[in-house]
Design an enzyme around this catalytic site. Structure first.
Site, short mmCIF file in Angstrom:
data_model
loop_
_atom_site.label_atom_id
_atom_site.label_comp_id
_atom_site.label_asym_id
_atom_site.label_seq_id
_atom_site.Cartn_x
_atom_site.Cartn_y
_atom_site.Cartn_z
N HIS A 43 -10.22 -7.69 -18.02
CA HIS A 43 -9.89 -8.26 -19.27
C HIS A 43 -10.38 -9.95 -19.03
O HIS A 43 -10.21 -10.84 -18.72
CB HIS A 43 -8.54 -8.52 -18.86
CG HIS A 43 -8.06 -7.59 -19.07
ND1 HIS A 43 -6.93 -7.76 -20.69
CD2 HIS A 43 -7.49 -6.25 -18.43
CE1 HIS A 43 -6.51 -6.14 -20.41
NE2 HIS A 43 -6.95 -5.67 -19.40
N ASN A 78 -13.83 -2.29 -23.20
CA ASN A 78 -12.10 -3.28 -23.47
C ASN A 78 -12.33 -4.45 -22.91
O ASN A 78 -11.78 -3.90 -21.52
CB ASN A 78 -11.42 -1.65 -23.48
CG ASN A 78 -11.34 -0.39 -24.19
OD1 ASN A 78 -12.39 0.65 -23.08
ND2 ASN A 78 -11.99 -0.61 -25.39
N GLY A 123 -12.15 8.67 -26.74
CA GLY A 123 -13.29 9.08 -28.34
C GLY A 123 -12.61 7.59 -28.68
O GLY A 123 -12.78 7.51 -30.41
N ASP A 135 -5.91 4.66 -17.82
CA ASP A 135 -5.11 3.89 -18.37
C ASP A 135 -3.72 4.70 -19.51
O ASP A 135 -3.26 3.90 -20.11
CB ASP A 135 -6.01 3.60 -19.48
CG ASP A 135 -5.55 1.53 -19.85
OD1 ASP A 135 -4.56 1.15 -19.04
OD2 ASP A 135 -6.09 1.04 -20.12
#
Length: 388
Positions: free
Chosen positions: A202, A226, A256, A281
């Protein structure tokens, strides 16, 4: 009582044992024998899986919930249902992962999780075992917060972390932190001194800021790509740093959706077989139908595998067994490599490879049984079958 498991193959570290016969006594592996086909066929076995492969049970270090429950509930019922569901997906251990919440809510959840972790340690069962807390938030970047509530994010603070540490009774094992934030390096060093593994994520960090986090003690990266500064050829940023720094372990969500299969392949080429860690996650919607679910205090809409809150990806409904299958499909990796990414590698990163992640004599018999297509057939936890 001694029970035995016969299968076609067994993964033992980097080696494949053909026609294994595993003897289990008092929940531990007593012996692993490799028989010839004829002897294997006639050997008495308590459990026989003629076409299956025995592998170490999986270890999910980043999961928020499943089966309709969120780990922030931190109740015996929630943790029981989560553990039961995970065991059916080949998971033997996990780190219940928090989400940025009001301070009192976080303290309450950490206290409840600590109680359940201690219970699980003292009373082994056929449910996946919570081994410690993964603290994801509140020490995250405002720019790369994902769905974490902006107004609840906090600057890194040793005093605040110590309050969390005390509430969790020392059960925080992993912490996600943005290394570019003021005082992040100091907090990383402090947490590391307590035995906490620190993971950079993050984050909008530039390379120099990510390097500072590594030098302070960070040894992992949270859901690579991400909620990270994107790759750029002039300012590579933290994602490029993670790929390039061989000493760093790195998580990847292999559904995916979060990461395109092409990027998963590039990730694997960079991190290699020993530093790749598969995570889910996963959130409370995992294993549930489409609908609205909670991630901490946030409402998340789930439709056909995609979890979003106000248009932003919010966790996943991936299971780790499916992550292993996807990883093989996306990258061409062998089963031993994919299994290691879901078991041995996270165990090594967390410093518990002496107890988890490989199948060896004298270790607790935490074994996942996989079909030829890597589907979970059975999970044995402390030698007991978890799937009825």
């Amino acid at each position: 009582m001694i029970r035995t498991i016969a299968a076609r193959r067994l993964l033992r570290g980097d080696n494949v044992v053909e026609y294994p016969l595993v003897s289990i006594e008092d929940g531990c592996i007593r012996s692993i024998e490799s028989l010839d086909p004829a002897s294997h066929h006639t050997a008495p076995a308590t459990h026989r899986f003629p076409d299956a492969t025995l592998v170490p049970s999986y270890f999910d270090i980043h999961i928020h919930g499943c089966a309709g429950h969120d780990v922030m509930e931190a109740t015996p019922q929630a943790l029981q249902i989560i553990g039961e569901f995970l065991s059916t997906r080949g998971v033997g251990a996990y780190l219940p992962t928090t989400v940025t919440s009001p301070r009192d809510e976080t303290l309450r959840a950490l206290s409840g999780l600590a109680t359940e972790i201690q219970k699980a340690r003292n009373n082994p069962s056929t449910r996946a075992t919570p081994l410690g807390v993964h603290l994801e938030g509140p020490f995250l970047s405002h720019r790369k917060r994902g769905v974490h509530t902006d107004g609840l994010l906090q600057a890194p603070s040793i005093d605040l972390f110590d309050r969390f540490w005390q509430a969790a009774e020392g059960q925080i094992r992993l912490m996600t932190i943005a290394p570019e934030l003021p005082c992040a390096s100091e907090l990383i060093a402090h947490a590391t001194s307590l035995g906490v593994r620190c993971s950079m994520g993050h984050s909008d960090a530039m390379v120099c800021e990510a390097e500072a986090g590594f030098l302070a003690g960070a040894r992992s990266a949270t859901h690579t790509f991400n909620a990270m500064r994107a790759l750029d050829h002039r300012e590579p940023g933290i994602a490029a740093y993670v790929l390039d720094k061989q000493e760093l372990f790195a998580e990847i969500i292999c559904d995916g959706i979060h990461v395109d299969p092409l990027m998963v392949r590039l990730f694997f080429k960079a991190k290699g077989a020993s530093r790749t860690m598969l995570v889910t996650d996963g959130m409370s919607a995992t294993g549930m139908p489409n609908g609205t679910y909670m991630l901490g205090g946030m409402q998340v809409e789930v439709l056909d595998g995609r979890c979003t809150s106000h248009g932003t990806l919010a966790g996943s409904v991936l299971t780790l067994d499916r992550g292993v299958q996807n990883f093989m499909e996306f990258t061409g990796a062998t089963l031993p490599i994919a299994v290691a990414a879901a078991s041995r590698n996270p165990s090594q990163m967390m410093g518990i490879a002496d107890a988890w992640g490989t199948l060896e004599e004298a270790r607790v018999a935490n074994i996942t049984v996989l079909s030829p297509s890597a589907q979970v057939v059975q999970t044995f936890l402390a030698g007991e079958p978890a799937i009825s």
